[in-house]
Design an enzyme around this catalytic site. Structure first.
Site, PDB file in Angstrom:
ATOM      1  N   HIS A  54       0.758  -1.339   0.041  1.00 26.64           N
ATOM      2  CA  HIS A  54      -0.322  -0.034   0.131  1.00 26.64           C
ATOM      3  C   HIS A  54       0.904   1.217   0.063  1.00 26.64           C
ATOM      4  O   HIS A  54       2.041   1.233   0.073  1.00 26.64           O
ATOM      5  CB  HIS A  54      -1.007   0.182   1.231  1.00 26.64           C
ATOM      6  CG  HIS A  54      -0.345   0.130   2.682  1.00 26.64           C
ATOM      7  ND1 HIS A  54       0.282   1.148   3.158  1.00 26.64           N
ATOM      8  CD2 HIS A  54      -0.177  -0.749   3.557  1.00 26.64           C
ATOM      9  CE1 HIS A  54       0.827   0.821   4.240  1.00 26.64           C
ATOM     10  NE2 HIS A  54       0.350  -0.301   4.569  1.00 26.64           N
ATOM     11  N   CYS A 102       2.961  -4.860   6.619  1.00 30.27           N
ATOM     12  CA  CYS A 102       2.678  -4.439   5.269  1.00 30.27           C
ATOM     13  C   CYS A 102       3.706  -4.029   4.630  1.00 30.27           C
ATOM     14  O   CYS A 102       4.722  -3.671   5.270  1.00 30.27           O
ATOM     15  CB  CYS A 102       1.454  -3.494   5.327  1.00 30.27           C
ATOM     16  SG  CYS A 102      -0.259  -4.105   5.878  1.00 30.27           S
TER      17      CYS A 102
END
Length: 216
Positions: A175, A191
């Site tokens: 992301h 992440c």
């Protein structure tokens, strides 16, 4: 004549580096007649133009720009075109765009205790994603004096940034971020962060079902 060929090759390489999302992406409609980009680079040497870790052009730094410029690189690992390789030790993401060639991006990886390796596929893609931090993260951060919201709608203040690609059924994503200074560091809770300009570029060229390999 040789000079003209070299200039044309360099221009082609630069076009590839900054290809817009609607460019149809390189060679995908004619796989049987793919241009052998790696061979071309050996013959003409245009790849060397992109191999010195310098941006193609100086850009004004904003919350959307990466301190590590993306670039085309030779890529020797034998994987199908389209595969994403995340290298934790190097803190880089490689998107294989043709035989022997990948786009290389700077990323932030999981901080100590949150890093991981394995293999997943992209199962969902979202523009300006909503952030719903897991309960354990909210509890953990609260102990540090950081009160996280139960939910945050997409926007520039959202830590997931401009785009998100979800990995399998896990809680992890590739992301964007509103903290570009974290790129190149071990900074996340598992992440993989990219600068917004880079995650938008990757997002435009990645399909649902894309294989993602996370390695040490």
């Amino acid at each position: 004549m040789k000079k003209m060929i070299a200039l044309a090759a360099a221009a082609f390489a630069t076009m590839m580096l900054v290809a817009p999302a609607n460019a149809g992406f390189l060679f995908k409609n004619n796989p049987e007649k793919q241009i052998e980009v790696a061979a071309l680079s050996d013959q003409i040497g245009w790849m060397s133009v992109l191999s010195d870790d310098k941006p193609v052009a100086k850009r004004k730094k904003t919350v959307n720009t990466s301190p590590i410029a993306r670039k085309l690189v030779k890529f020797a690992k034998s994987v199908p075109v389209g595969t994403i390789i995340i290298d934790n030790s190097e803190r880089r993401l490689y998107h294989v765009i043709s035989k022997g060639v990948a786009m290389k991006y700077g990323i932030a990886i999981g901080k100590e205790g949150f890093g991981w390796t394995g293999e997943e596929v992209v199962t969902a893609k979202t523009e300006w994603p909503t952030w719903t931090p897991p309960e354990e993260m909210r509890v953990r951060e609260a102990k540090k004096g950081h009160i996280l919201p139960a939910k945050m709608e997409g926007g520039i203040e959202n830590p997931l940034g401009a785009r998100a690609m979800y990995l399998g059924s896990s809680q992890y994503r590739i992301h964007g971020t509103n903290q570009p200074n974290s790129i190149g560091k071990a900074a996340s809770s598992g992440c993989f962060r990219m600068a917004n300009e880079d995650v938008e570029h990757l997002y435009a060229h990645v399909k649902i079902g894309t294989r993602v390999i996370i390695q040490e």
